[in-house]
Design a protein around this motif. Structure first.
Motif: not given
Length: 78
Positions: A1-11, A13-20
């Motif tokens: 199981m993997k847990f992500w912090t809010r900052g990691e989730v944000e990163g 989403l940014e790197s996926s190009g979704l925010t663009a």
């Protein structure tokens, strides 16, 4: 199981190009957990009750206790 912090989730989403494509995204803590419900096969007594109480903690602690996040684009929702 993997847990992500809010900052990691944000990163992610940014790197996926979704925010663009969607514009700025809101990342909001949703479910909170301070005690694991299980340790391997053993159920932790009182964990559900403690975790329900965690939802009543001040918002300043929600980033620490967040187990899941809701992510949405305010521009697309409005």
């Amino acid at each position: 199981m993997k847990f992500w912090t809010r900052g990691e989730v944000e990163g992610l989403l940014e790197s996926s190009g979704l925010t663009a494509k969607t514009g700025p995204l809101a990342i909001v803590p949703f479910a909170h957990e301070v005690v694991p419900r299980r340790l391997g096969p053993v159920q932790v007594p009182g964990a559900r009750r403690l975790n329900r109480l965690a939802e009543r903690l001040p918002e300043s602690l929600h980033r620490v206790t967040a187990m899941t996040y809701h992510v949405y684009s305010p521009g697309l929702v409005a």
